[in-house]
Design a protein around this motif. Structure first.
Motif, mmCIF file in Angstrom:
data_model
loop_
_atom_site.group_PDB
_atom_site.id
_atom_site.type_symbol
_atom_site.label_atom_id
_atom_site.label_comp_id
_atom_site.label_asym_id
_atom_site.label_seq_id
_atom_site.Cartn_x
_atom_site.Cartn_y
_atom_site.Cartn_z
ATOM 1 N N VAL A 50 0.802 -1.222 0.000
ATOM 2 C CA VAL A 50 0.000 0.000 0.000
ATOM 3 C C VAL A 50 0.834 1.271 0.000
ATOM 4 O O VAL A 50 0.290 2.371 -0.090
ATOM 5 C CB VAL A 50 -0.986 0.017 1.192
ATOM 6 N N GLY A 51 2.144 1.154 0.120
ATOM 7 C CA GLY A 51 3.004 2.326 0.008
ATOM 8 C C GLY A 51 2.988 3.262 1.191
ATOM 9 O O GLY A 51 3.276 4.450 1.052
ATOM 10 N N THR A 52 2.639 2.742 2.381
ATOM 11 C CA THR A 52 2.653 3.574 3.575
ATOM 12 C C THR A 52 3.825 3.182 4.464
ATOM 13 O O THR A 52 4.211 2.014 4.517
ATOM 14 C CB THR A 52 1.345 3.418 4.382
ATOM 15 N N ASP A 53 4.362 4.170 5.220
ATOM 16 C CA ASP A 53 5.556 3.934 6.040
ATOM 17 C C ASP A 53 6.579 3.174 5.204
ATOM 18 O O ASP A 53 7.088 2.123 5.587
ATOM 19 C CB ASP A 53 5.205 3.138 7.306
ATOM 20 N N GLY A 81 -9.197 0.576 -5.275
ATOM 21 C CA GLY A 81 -10.026 -0.428 -4.610
ATOM 22 C C GLY A 81 -9.279 -1.310 -3.645
ATOM 23 O O GLY A 81 -9.721 -2.426 -3.339
ATOM 24 N N LEU A 82 -8.150 -0.813 -3.146
ATOM 25 C CA LEU A 82 -7.333 -1.571 -2.192
ATOM 26 C C LEU A 82 -7.241 -0.779 -0.895
ATOM 27 O O LEU A 82 -6.819 0.378 -0.890
ATOM 28 C CB LEU A 82 -5.945 -1.800 -2.772
ATOM 29 N N SER A 83 -7.644 -1.402 0.207
ATOM 30 C CA SER A 83 -7.736 -0.691 1.475
ATOM 31 C C SER A 83 -6.975 -1.430 2.564
ATOM 32 O O SER A 83 -6.982 -2.660 2.605
ATOM 33 C CB SER A 83 -9.209 -0.559 1.887
ATOM 34 N N LEU A 84 -6.307 -0.671 3.442
ATOM 35 C CA LEU A 84 -5.556 -1.251 4.552
ATOM 36 C C LEU A 84 -6.202 -0.871 5.875
ATOM 37 O O LEU A 84 -6.501 0.296 6.120
ATOM 38 C CB LEU A 84 -4.110 -0.737 4.545
ATOM 39 N N VAL A 85 -6.415 -1.873 6.733
ATOM 40 C CA VAL A 85 -6.762 -1.637 8.133
ATOM 41 C C VAL A 85 -5.502 -1.929 8.933
ATOM 42 O O VAL A 85 -5.136 -3.090 9.135
ATOM 43 C CB VAL A 85 -7.914 -2.543 8.600
ATOM 44 N N PRO A 86 -4.787 -0.885 9.372
ATOM 45 C CA PRO A 86 -3.475 -1.096 9.997
ATOM 46 C C PRO A 86 -3.591 -1.670 11.399
ATOM 47 O O PRO A 86 -4.659 -1.646 12.026
ATOM 48 C CB PRO A 86 -2.866 0.307 10.017
ATOM 49 N N GLU A 87 -2.474 -2.147 11.883
ATOM 50 C CA GLU A 87 -2.432 -2.762 13.213
ATOM 51 C C GLU A 87 -2.891 -1.801 14.294
ATOM 52 O O GLU A 87 -3.564 -2.192 15.250
ATOM 53 C CB GLU A 87 -1.003 -3.240 13.492
ATOM 54 N N ALA A 88 -2.545 -0.523 14.178
ATOM 55 C CA ALA A 88 -2.872 0.462 15.211
ATOM 56 C C ALA A 88 -4.304 0.972 15.118
ATOM 57 O O ALA A 88 -4.716 1.817 15.900
ATOM 58 C CB ALA A 88 -1.902 1.636 15.138
ATOM 59 N N ARG A 89 -5.063 0.510 14.111
ATOM 60 C CA ARG A 89 -6.474 0.850 13.893
ATOM 61 C C ARG A 89 -6.679 2.277 13.413
ATOM 62 O O ARG A 89 -7.445 2.521 12.507
ATOM 63 C CB ARG A 89 -7.312 0.559 15.138
ATOM 64 N N LEU A 157 -6.797 -5.280 3.262
ATOM 65 C CA LEU A 157 -5.655 -5.846 3.966
ATOM 66 C C LEU A 157 -5.857 -5.610 5.453
ATOM 67 O O LEU A 157 -6.090 -4.475 5.879
ATOM 68 C CB LEU A 157 -4.354 -5.183 3.514
ATOM 69 N N LEU A 158 -5.774 -6.660 6.250
ATOM 70 C CA LEU A 158 -5.960 -6.567 7.694
ATOM 71 C C LEU A 158 -4.651 -6.938 8.384
ATOM 72 O O LEU A 158 -4.166 -8.057 8.235
ATOM 73 C CB LEU A 158 -7.059 -7.517 8.170
ATOM 74 N N ASP A 159 -4.094 -5.994 9.145
ATOM 75 C CA ASP A 159 -2.833 -6.245 9.850
ATOM 76 C C ASP A 159 -3.123 -6.470 11.326
ATOM 77 O O ASP A 159 -3.463 -5.534 12.046
ATOM 78 C CB ASP A 159 -1.886 -5.051 9.655
ATOM 79 N N GLU A 160 -3.021 -7.715 11.765
ATOM 80 C CA GLU A 160 -3.239 -8.115 13.159
ATOM 81 C C GLU A 160 -4.580 -7.618 13.698
ATOM 82 O O GLU A 160 -4.645 -6.936 14.725
ATOM 83 C CB GLU A 160 -2.095 -7.588 14.045
ATOM 84 N N PRO A 161 -5.710 -7.966 13.055
ATOM 85 C CA PRO A 161 -7.002 -7.430 13.483
ATOM 86 C C PRO A 161 -7.465 -7.907 14.857
ATOM 87 O O PRO A 161 -8.299 -7.249 15.481
ATOM 88 C CB PRO A 161 -7.964 -7.909 12.395
ATOM 89 N N CYS A 162 -6.936 -9.030 15.335
ATOM 90 C CA CYS A 162 -7.427 -9.588 16.595
ATOM 91 C C CYS A 162 -6.436 -9.456 17.743
ATOM 92 O O CYS A 162 -6.660 -10.002 18.832
ATOM 93 C CB CYS A 162 -7.806 -11.056 16.405
#
Length: 235
Positions: A50-53, A81-89, A157-162
């Motif tokens: 996603v090109g972040t950090d 149409g590509l979305s990231l839910v980062p670890e830090a929410r 994309l879900l990074d450590e959602p739980c």
């Protein structure tokens, strides 16, 4: 052609290289997990997509729906149409639940109807006027996924959602992922330390170890291959 294709990805930071020739392919409507121990390179993989950090990309390619992501700026990628839910929410703590979702919809090219999103998340419907800073970790995770969903993405994309959530909230997050995948035809790539969660929701799994993809396995094999889980996942 797969919806997301990663070929020979080499990436790292000033401290050194993290990813070595990573290959992955995810088809439309799949739920796929990326598993590995801490430090294996999972978050670097997500950031590269996603090109972040941004890590330094040293080789390889990433394409999404036929678009070369390495030629895109980070703010252009969600429009594909590509979305990231980062670890830090990363919810907006001083905004209400409804304001958070409205803001995400306002920045989307073709957003979903906000009421349909609240129907997907009845817990959030009951707290529309609550400030995000007054929500629990599980509630914030649901809000983060809802903010991603309202943008009407092809893939999330879900990074450590739980991570850090109570077991009953983990079960709810699992059901949300399954519902969105099945009812809205959204593709998911999930990074998750909790292997049980990955096995509950994903169709198949890539295993990353020291920056290398070392295996691609079915859920059935992941459940039954004790040696594989112990060697690469420590469980």
């Amino acid at each position: 052609m797969s919806l997301l294709e990663i070929n020979g990805l080499e990436a790292g930071y000033d401290t050194g290289q993290v990813l070595f020739g990573v290959d992955m392919a995810i088809d439309r409507d799949e739920v796929v997990s990326l598993l590995g121990r801490n430090g294996a390179g999972k978050t670097t993989t997500m950031r590269s997509i996603v090109g972040t950090d941004v890590p330094t990309i040293r080789g390889g390619s990433i394409t999404f729906d036929g678009h070369d992501l390495l030629e895109k700026r980070s703010y252009e990628i969600p429009k594909l149409g590509l979305s990231l839910v980062p670890e830090a929410r990363r919810c907006f703590n001083e905004l209400t639940v409804e304001e958070n979702i409205r803001l995400a919809a306002n920045h989307a090219t073709d957003p979903l109807n906000r009421e349909s999103v609240f129907e997907q998340f009845p817990e959030l419907d009951d707290m529309r006027n609550r400030l995000a800073r007054n929500m629990s970790g599980g509630e914030k995770q649901m809000l983060a996924i809802a903010r991603s969903l309202v943008a009407n993405p092809q893939m999330i994309l879900l990074d450590e959602p739980c991570e850090g959530l109570a077991p009953y909230i983990v079960r709810r997050i699992e059901s949300i992922i399954t519902e969105i995948s099945e009812e809205r035809d959204v593709t998911f790539l999930l990074v998750e330390q909790n292997v049980a969660v990955a096995m509950a929701v994903a169709d198949r799994h890539y295993i990353l170890d020291e920056g290398h993809i070392v295996d691609e396995v079915s859920t059935e094999r992941l459940k039954t291959d004790d040696e594989l889980r112990q060697e690469y996942l420590g469980v």
